[in-house]
Write an enzyme that holds these catalytic residues in place. Structure first.
Site, mmCIF file in Angstrom:
data_model
loop_
_atom_site.group_PDB
_atom_site.id
_atom_site.type_symbol
_atom_site.label_atom_id
_atom_site.label_comp_id
_atom_site.label_asym_id
_atom_site.label_seq_id
_atom_site.Cartn_x
_atom_site.Cartn_y
_atom_site.Cartn_z
ATOM 1 N N HIS A 159 0.837 -1.209 0.000
ATOM 2 C CA HIS A 159 0.000 0.000 0.000
ATOM 3 C C HIS A 159 0.865 1.250 0.000
ATOM 4 O O HIS A 159 1.704 1.447 0.887
ATOM 5 C CB HIS A 159 -0.935 -0.027 1.218
ATOM 6 C CG HIS A 159 -1.907 -1.167 1.151
ATOM 7 N ND1 HIS A 159 -2.246 -1.927 2.231
ATOM 8 C CD2 HIS A 159 -2.590 -1.660 0.087
ATOM 9 C CE1 HIS A 159 -3.116 -2.866 1.840
ATOM 10 N NE2 HIS A 159 -3.335 -2.721 0.553
ATOM 11 N N GLU A 162 1.759 3.863 2.930
ATOM 12 C CA GLU A 162 2.318 3.340 4.184
ATOM 13 C C GLU A 162 3.845 3.473 4.151
ATOM 14 O O GLU A 162 4.587 2.495 4.113
ATOM 15 C CB GLU A 162 1.840 1.903 4.386
ATOM 16 C CG GLU A 162 0.315 1.861 4.508
ATOM 17 C CD GLU A 162 -0.309 0.478 4.378
ATOM 18 O OE1 GLU A 162 0.417 -0.516 4.414
ATOM 19 O OE2 GLU A 162 -1.545 0.412 4.240
ATOM 20 N N HIS A 281 3.157 -3.469 6.756
ATOM 21 C CA HIS A 281 2.119 -2.475 6.446
ATOM 22 C C HIS A 281 2.124 -1.433 7.567
ATOM 23 O O HIS A 281 2.862 -1.552 8.537
ATOM 24 C CB HIS A 281 0.738 -3.141 6.403
ATOM 25 C CG HIS A 281 0.483 -3.978 5.186
ATOM 26 N ND1 HIS A 281 -0.407 -3.607 4.208
ATOM 27 C CD2 HIS A 281 0.998 -5.160 4.791
ATOM 28 C CE1 HIS A 281 -0.424 -4.542 3.258
ATOM 29 N NE2 HIS A 281 0.422 -5.494 3.592
ATOM 30 N N GLU A 349 1.557 -4.636 11.069
ATOM 31 C CA GLU A 349 1.069 -3.262 10.889
ATOM 32 C C GLU A 349 1.848 -2.383 11.853
ATOM 33 O O GLU A 349 1.566 -2.368 13.050
ATOM 34 C CB GLU A 349 -0.430 -3.177 11.202
ATOM 35 C CG GLU A 349 -1.334 -3.978 10.281
ATOM 36 C CD GLU A 349 -1.747 -3.203 9.032
ATOM 37 O OE1 GLU A 349 -1.288 -2.042 8.848
ATOM 38 O OE2 GLU A 349 -2.527 -3.764 8.246
HETATM 39 ZN ZN LIG Z 1 -1.485 -1.868 4.134
#
Ligand SMILES: [Zn+2]
Length: 459
Positions: A159, A162, A281, A349
């Site tokens: 993504h 990020e 992420h 994350e």
């Molecule tokens: Zn992500």
């Protein structure tokens, strides 16, 4: 609003094509936070409404959303109070110390020329705009393929927004190459394994982040882009864990595995057969393990989840499946890796709600990469922990059935697809196991006892 009315309004709203309102005016988007009461249920609803969830705070049950004014109004009608975050100006963009695709390229080329013996730079694919996607292999004799050494994969930036995620991958590289020959543990990691790092998968999306679209998430293919972490072929579009609407931020793409970035990572995984993977992420401080669809578990749950909990403990992140921690996700890289090639994969994350997607670089870069080191170090250490590695000569089918023996009973715990040379690397808890396979059409089996250290066998 009373609870029941609220629930009805929620269910009605989930039927509306919410995204038609959502993504045509991204320049007016802003970051809003809502407070949930029934976290699991409401998160699933937000997913069905196709809202762009930026991140969560599990303890406080707060959710950050990238909202258009229309979405804000609709949420208000449902009774939500939306706290608009003035301090996080989405227009500001990331600090310039975060990396662009060309900076990543330069950094990787520099490491490669400085440490040619222990690194190999590979182009694993090209984006739709024609940018190279790189992997840096780190191993002794990096230019040789040493199939007896297990592979491990670290990748960042599915993504685009990020921007902290590539920093963690770059830190892994820097630690290993500069520590080689200096730090005993790092030297062993590099000598005994084939370590692959992909610091920036979504190169086109990131380039867009640097040209005024700081909240861009997808790749840029077809103009509207695809969420490449909803594009992998396993259960693609199967459990409302992605969107079929092309302007949605979780658009799954026109076909399973359609995107060049997805294909690049898939081909790499197929070739190197990593034992473990971490996909970095941001943000929410979570360790996510497979599977992504509501209620589903990894087929070798015992191993996948116990190591996931260990990683969570080491970095103080909350562990769980996507549907336990956030909402259902389909077409993700970790589900595909786990099912197709029995990789033991995790999503980390990094950073919390307070830092968001693009925290102040000077303040947060070092803290974040340092905090994340114990997790990737643990997996590298675990490669040598309890398990069985080896090769089956003359294998008829690439299937190895693993049974766990307890007392008089044995039960199948894993079906493992070996590579076409019959190689395998099983991560197991200490105990007694039966390995079943076929050679020249004949059923074979081998009983093995597994202790704390990984053993090598040839069958
Ligand atoms: Zn992500």
């Amino acid at each position: 609003m009373k609870l029941k009315q609220y629930a009805m309004a929620m269910s009605m709203l989930s039927l509306l094509p919410f995204s038609t309102l959502a993504h045509n005016m991204p320049e007016k988007s802003f970051l809003g936070t809502i407070q949930l009461k029934n976290y699991r249920k409401e998160m699933q609803k937000l997913r069905h409404m196709d809202l762009d969830v930026a991140g969560v705070d599990l303890k406080e049950k707060k959710v950050d959303l990238i909202l258009t004014p229309e979405q804000r109004d609709s949420l208000r009608k449902l009774g939500y109070e939306i706290q608009i975050n003035q301090t996080k100006n989405l227009k500001r963009g990331p600090d310039e110390e975060y990396k662009s695709p060309s900076e990543i390229e330069t950094i990787l080329k520099n490491w490669n020329s400085k440490y040619p013996e222990i690194t190999k730079l590979e182009v694993i694919g090209k984006s739709s705009e024609g940018r190279n996607i790189y992997a840096l292999k780190i191993s002794d004799n990096a230019k040789l393929n040493e199939p007896s050494e297990p592979s491990i994969l670290f990748n960042s930036m599915h993504h685009a927004r990020e921007v902290m995620s590539p920093e963690v991958s770059l830190d892994i590289i820097e630690q290993l190459v500069t520590g080689y020959g200096q730090n005993k543990t790092y030297t062993q990691y590099v000598n005994n394994n084939e370590i692959y790092v992909v610091p920036m998968l979504n190169v086109d999306g990131n380039a867009k982040v640097w040209t005024g679209s700081s909240m861009w998430r997808k790749n840029t293919n077809y103009g509207h882009g695809v969420d490449i972490n909803r594009n992998y072929p396993y259960k693609w579009g199967k459990c409302r864990g992605s969107s079929g609407f092309k302007w949605s931020d979780t658009y799954r793409g026109p076909k399973a595995g359609s995107e060049p970035e997805t294909k690049a990572l898939m081909n790499l995984v197929k070739r190197i057969r990593p034992v473990f993977d971490i996909s970095y992420h941001a943000y929410s401080e979570l360790v996510i393990y497979p599977m992504g669809c509501n209620g589903e578990r990894a087929s070798n749950r015992e191993i996948v989840e116990s190591i996931g909990h260990k990683l969570g403990e080491l970095v103080d992140y909350a562990p769980g499946t996507a549907w336990e921690l956030l909402y259902s996700v389909d077409g993700s890289d970790i589900d595909w890796m786990a099912e197709e090639y029995q990789v033991i994969p995790y999503v980390l994350e990094v950073n919390s709600r307070a830092e968001g997607f693009q925290p102040n670089y000077q303040e947060w870069r070092e803290k974040t990469v340092v905090r994340n080191r114990p997790a990737w170090q643990h997996l590298l250490t675990r490669l040598d922990g309890s398990g069985v590695r080896g090769q089956i000569n003359g294998l008829s089918q690439e299937t190895l059935t693993v049974e766990k023996i307890v007392g008089e009973k044995s039960s199948t715990i894993q079906r493992y697809k070996t590579n076409n040379e019959g190689r395998f690397h099983l991560v197991l808890k200490p105990g007694l196991y039966n390995l079943k396979y076929q050679v020249s059409g004949k059923n074979m089996e081998k009983k093995v006892e597994v202790f704390d250290k990984r053993i090598n066998i040839s069958l």
